[in-house]
Design a protein around this motif. Sequence first.
Motif, PDB file in Angstrom:
ATOM      1  N   LYS A 144      10.245   9.007  -0.686  1.00 42.72           N
ATOM      2  CA  LYS A 144       9.415   9.463  -1.794  1.00 42.72           C
ATOM      3  C   LYS A 144       9.880  10.862  -2.203  1.00 42.72           C
ATOM      4  O   LYS A 144      10.023  11.740  -1.349  1.00 42.72           O
ATOM      5  CB  LYS A 144       7.945   9.500  -1.374  1.00 42.72           C
ATOM      6  N   ASP A 145      10.136  11.052  -3.476  1.00 42.05           N
ATOM      7  CA  ASP A 145      10.587  12.346  -3.994  1.00 42.05           C
ATOM      8  C   ASP A 145      11.823  12.856  -3.249  1.00 42.05           C
ATOM      9  O   ASP A 145      11.952  14.048  -2.951  1.00 42.05           O
ATOM     10  CB  ASP A 145       9.469  13.389  -3.898  1.00 42.05           C
ATOM     11  N   GLY A 146      12.717  11.946  -2.888  1.00 43.96           N
ATOM     12  CA  GLY A 146      13.961  12.349  -2.246  1.00 43.96           C
ATOM     13  C   GLY A 146      13.870  12.601  -0.755  1.00 43.96           C
ATOM     14  O   GLY A 146      14.842  13.040  -0.142  1.00 43.96           O
ATOM     15  N   LYS A 147      12.712  12.347  -0.154  1.00 47.14           N
ATOM     16  CA  LYS A 147      12.558  12.569   1.287  1.00 47.14           C
ATOM     17  C   LYS A 147      12.177  11.271   1.993  1.00 47.14           C
ATOM     18  O   LYS A 147      11.363  10.502   1.488  1.00 47.14           O
ATOM     19  CB  LYS A 147      11.485  13.623   1.556  1.00 47.14           C
ATOM     20  N   PRO A 148      12.752  11.023   3.173  1.00 48.16           N
ATOM     21  CA  PRO A 148      12.408   9.809   3.920  1.00 48.16           C
ATOM     22  C   PRO A 148      11.044   9.939   4.581  1.00 48.16           C
ATOM     23  O   PRO A 148      10.581  11.044   4.861  1.00 48.16           O
ATOM     24  CB  PRO A 148      13.521   9.712   4.974  1.00 48.16           C
ATOM     25  N   LEU A 149      10.390   8.813   4.807  1.00 48.38           N
ATOM     26  CA  LEU A 149       9.112   8.805   5.516  1.00 48.38           C
ATOM     27  C   LEU A 149       9.422   8.789   7.014  1.00 48.38           C
ATOM     28  O   LEU A 149       9.639   7.742   7.622  1.00 48.38           O
ATOM     29  CB  LEU A 149       8.281   7.594   5.120  1.00 48.38           C
ATOM     30  N   VAL A 209      19.015   8.318   1.939  1.00 44.78           N
ATOM     31  CA  VAL A 209      20.212   8.123   2.755  1.00 44.78           C
ATOM     32  C   VAL A 209      21.390   7.714   1.873  1.00 44.78           C
ATOM     33  O   VAL A 209      22.475   8.267   1.961  1.00 44.78           O
ATOM     34  CB  VAL A 209      19.953   7.063   3.842  1.00 44.78           C
ATOM     35  N   LYS A 210      21.151   6.744   0.980  1.00 47.73           N
ATOM     36  CA  LYS A 210      22.227   6.286   0.096  1.00 47.73           C
ATOM     37  C   LYS A 210      22.630   7.378  -0.886  1.00 47.73           C
ATOM     38  O   LYS A 210      23.802   7.580  -1.163  1.00 47.73           O
ATOM     39  CB  LYS A 210      21.775   5.038  -0.663  1.00 47.73           C
ATOM     40  N   GLU A 211      21.639   8.100  -1.429  1.00 45.35           N
ATOM     41  CA  GLU A 211      21.937   9.159  -2.379  1.00 45.35           C
ATOM     42  C   GLU A 211      22.748  10.264  -1.732  1.00 45.35           C
ATOM     43  O   GLU A 211      23.636  10.834  -2.331  1.00 45.35           O
ATOM     44  CB  GLU A 211      20.627   9.738  -2.935  1.00 45.35           C
ATOM     45  N   GLN A 212      22.447  10.532  -0.463  1.00 45.21           N
ATOM     46  CA  GLN A 212      23.174  11.573   0.255  1.00 45.21           C
ATOM     47  C   GLN A 212      24.636  11.171   0.441  1.00 45.21           C
ATOM     48  O   GLN A 212      25.532  11.982   0.281  1.00 45.21           O
ATOM     49  CB  GLN A 212      22.524  11.827   1.617  1.00 45.21           C
ATOM     50  N   LYS A 213      24.879   9.900   0.742  1.00 46.40           N
ATOM     51  CA  LYS A 213      26.259   9.438   0.915  1.00 46.40           C
ATOM     52  C   LYS A 213      27.031   9.519  -0.397  1.00 46.40           C
ATOM     53  O   LYS A 213      28.190   9.890  -0.424  1.00 46.40           O
ATOM     54  CB  LYS A 213      26.248   8.004   1.446  1.00 46.40           C
ATOM     55  N   LEU A 242       0.828  -1.203   0.000  1.00 48.33           N
ATOM     56  CA  LEU A 242       0.000   0.000   0.000  1.00 48.33           C
ATOM     57  C   LEU A 242       0.865   1.257   0.000  1.00 48.33           C
ATOM     58  O   LEU A 242       0.556   2.237  -0.685  1.00 48.33           O
ATOM     59  CB  LEU A 242      -0.921  -0.006   1.227  1.00 48.33           C
ATOM     60  N   LEU A 243       1.951   1.214   0.763  1.00 45.51           N
ATOM     61  CA  LEU A 243       2.868   2.352   0.780  1.00 45.51           C
ATOM     62  C   LEU A 243       3.538   2.545  -0.582  1.00 45.51           C
ATOM     63  O   LEU A 243       3.739   3.672  -1.038  1.00 45.51           O
ATOM     64  CB  LEU A 243       3.921   2.147   1.873  1.00 45.51           C
ATOM     65  N   ALA A 244       3.881   1.434  -1.218  1.00 46.39           N
ATOM     66  CA  ALA A 244       4.509   1.511  -2.543  1.00 46.39           C
ATOM     67  C   ALA A 244       3.546   2.113  -3.561  1.00 46.39           C
ATOM     68  O   ALA A 244       3.953   2.885  -4.438  1.00 46.39           O
ATOM     69  CB  ALA A 244       4.964   0.121  -2.987  1.00 46.39           C
ATOM     70  N   ASP A 245       2.257   1.762  -3.453  1.00 47.18           N
ATOM     71  CA  ASP A 245       1.257   2.348  -4.356  1.00 47.18           C
ATOM     72  C   ASP A 245       1.191   3.861  -4.192  1.00 47.18           C
ATOM     73  O   ASP A 245       0.874   4.593  -5.141  1.00 47.18           O
ATOM     74  CB  ASP A 245      -0.126   1.742  -4.079  1.00 47.18           C
ATOM     75  N   ALA A 246       1.481   4.343  -2.960  1.00 44.46           N
ATOM     76  CA  ALA A 246       1.458   5.784  -2.696  1.00 44.46           C
ATOM     77  C   ALA A 246       2.792   6.451  -3.008  1.00 44.46           C
ATOM     78  O   ALA A 246       2.946   7.658  -2.802  1.00 44.46           O
ATOM     79  CB  ALA A 246       1.090   6.036  -1.232  1.00 44.46           C
ATOM     80  N   GLY A 247       3.769   5.657  -3.494  1.00 42.42           N
ATOM     81  CA  GLY A 247       5.050   6.230  -3.898  1.00 42.42           C
ATOM     82  C   GLY A 247       6.158   6.093  -2.884  1.00 42.42           C
ATOM     83  O   GLY A 247       7.279   6.545  -3.135  1.00 42.42           O
ATOM     84  N   TRP A 248       5.881   5.459  -1.737  1.00 43.90           N
ATOM     85  CA  TRP A 248       6.909   5.286  -0.708  1.00 43.90           C
ATOM     86  C   TRP A 248       7.612   3.947  -0.929  1.00 43.90           C
ATOM     87  O   TRP A 248       7.017   2.890  -0.738  1.00 43.90           O
ATOM     88  CB  TRP A 248       6.297   5.331   0.690  1.00 43.90           C
ATOM     89  N   PRO A 264      17.567  14.944  14.774  1.00 38.51           N
ATOM     90  CA  PRO A 264      16.189  14.619  15.108  1.00 38.51           C
ATOM     91  C   PRO A 264      15.234  15.716  14.717  1.00 38.51           C
ATOM     92  O   PRO A 264      14.058  15.481  14.541  1.00 38.51           O
ATOM     93  CB  PRO A 264      16.233  14.429  16.635  1.00 38.51           C
ATOM     94  N   GLY A 265      15.687  16.941  14.599  1.00 35.64           N
ATOM     95  CA  GLY A 265      14.792  18.036  14.260  1.00 35.64           C
ATOM     96  C   GLY A 265      14.199  17.918  12.878  1.00 35.64           C
ATOM     97  O   GLY A 265      13.259  18.624  12.544  1.00 35.64           O
ATOM     98  N   LYS A 266      14.760  17.036  12.030  1.00 31.77           N
ATOM     99  CA  LYS A 266      14.232  16.890  10.682  1.00 31.77           C
ATOM    100  C   LYS A 266      12.784  16.434  10.693  1.00 31.77           C
ATOM    101  O   LYS A 266      12.054  16.660   9.766  1.00 31.77           O
ATOM    102  CB  LYS A 266      15.066  15.871   9.898  1.00 31.77           C
ATOM    103  N   GLY A 267      12.346  15.775  11.746  1.00 34.42           N
ATOM    104  CA  GLY A 267      11.000  15.226  11.795  1.00 34.42           C
ATOM    105  C   GLY A 267       9.927  16.264  11.698  1.00 34.42           C
ATOM    106  O   GLY A 267       8.789  15.957  11.395  1.00 34.42           O
ATOM    107  N   ARG A 268      10.230  17.531  11.939  1.00 34.30           N
ATOM    108  CA  ARG A 268       9.203  18.557  11.929  1.00 34.30           C
ATOM    109  C   ARG A 268       8.729  18.871  10.523  1.00 34.30           C
ATOM    110  O   ARG A 268       7.599  19.270  10.322  1.00 34.30           O
ATOM    111  CB  ARG A 268       9.734  19.840  12.573  1.00 34.30           C
ATOM    112  N   ASP A 269       9.611  18.718   9.511  1.00 35.71           N
ATOM    113  CA  ASP A 269       9.254  19.157   8.176  1.00 35.71           C
ATOM    114  C   ASP A 269       9.080  18.026   7.183  1.00 35.71           C
ATOM    115  O   ASP A 269       8.749  18.268   6.039  1.00 35.71           O
ATOM    116  CB  ASP A 269      10.343  20.109   7.648  1.00 35.71           C
ATOM    117  N   GLU A 270       9.308  16.766   7.634  1.00 32.46           N
ATOM    118  CA  GLU A 270       9.267  15.687   6.673  1.00 32.46           C
ATOM    119  C   GLU A 270       7.845  15.338   6.254  1.00 32.46           C
ATOM    120  O   GLU A 270       7.636  14.747   5.221  1.00 32.46           O
ATOM    121  CB  GLU A 270       9.935  14.422   7.259  1.00 32.46           C
TER     122      GLU A 270
END
Length: 317
Positions: free
Chosen positions: A132-137, A25-29, A13-19, A69-75
């Motif tokens: 999804k779209d370069g951002k982690p869930l 993480v790998k792309e960032q490295k 179901l998540l994959a159907d939604a694009g996740w 940890p602050g990333k969670g506010r905007d993801e």
Amino acid sequence: MVGGQDAKEAQALLADAGWVPGGPVKEQKKAEKAAGPEKKGEKKEDESNGGEDGEYIVGEDDKGHGEDPGKGRDEDPDGKGKHHESTEGAHEHGEDSGRHLAQEGKHGGAPGAYAPKGTAAPAAAPAAPLAKDGKPLLLRFVLPSGPGSDSLNTVAARISAMLQQLGIQTTVTKVPDESYFKDHIASGDYDLALYSWPASAFPATDARPIYAKPVAAADGSVNVEQNYTRVGTDQVDQLFDQAVATLDEDEERSLIRKADSRIWAAAGSIPLYQRPQLVGARKNLVNAGAFGFQTPVYEDMGYLRKGAKVSPAPSGS
């Protein structure tokens, strides 16, 4: 918990939604390697800045706190995936539970090897992070931090561990008790949260404000009534309105069932469990007590006449 735990179906179901697994993480490295060696005076992106007070990412306790940890506010700016159920919890117990549960299943070895008979097999290893779209869930889980919150933190830790098995990360944020509901639940400042509503025998009227679609007011504010998830539809509102207007009990129940199925489809909130209900009553008071989800029949309640005995309940066949 409601329903079975089918990880494959949930991931589909998540994959159907694009996740999908992998990604940011790998792309960032790879991007860091392409940028060349770090220069003096520059701060490593992986270096932890300590995060905010009372905030940590579940499952990263053994990684040296590699992400902020602050990333969670905007993801998750849309605020999707808000769930509710209540209870209360303490900081230390909840955090320790989260660490223990999040790390279950990370050890190697065959399931049950060298374990006493009856020992449960280790849980499956956490799935790769979804993106999804370069951002982690990554969802922000807001919890109160005051005394007496043990059960709340235990439930939150188990939910976080279950989500991690799907590749969904959670940032747990502890806030003061006095600001938990007013500044976070009522204002919508959360992705995941736990709270409760008392049950009622009159869902057509009592449940409507909990699931009503938010409406914009003339001054620009949004009237959410008691729908703190801010997830609602016009169709659900119409079914509640029809159920309130009808005098036919069978028709009312049918309309409420239709509204219920649509509320589940929207999944703004998920009921986790029913709290135990304890009611004390005299021995000669009949048909009164803890009803749970059963509708009380008030005309059958009353005291027995002197000398009368309660007839035994019929046994199920």
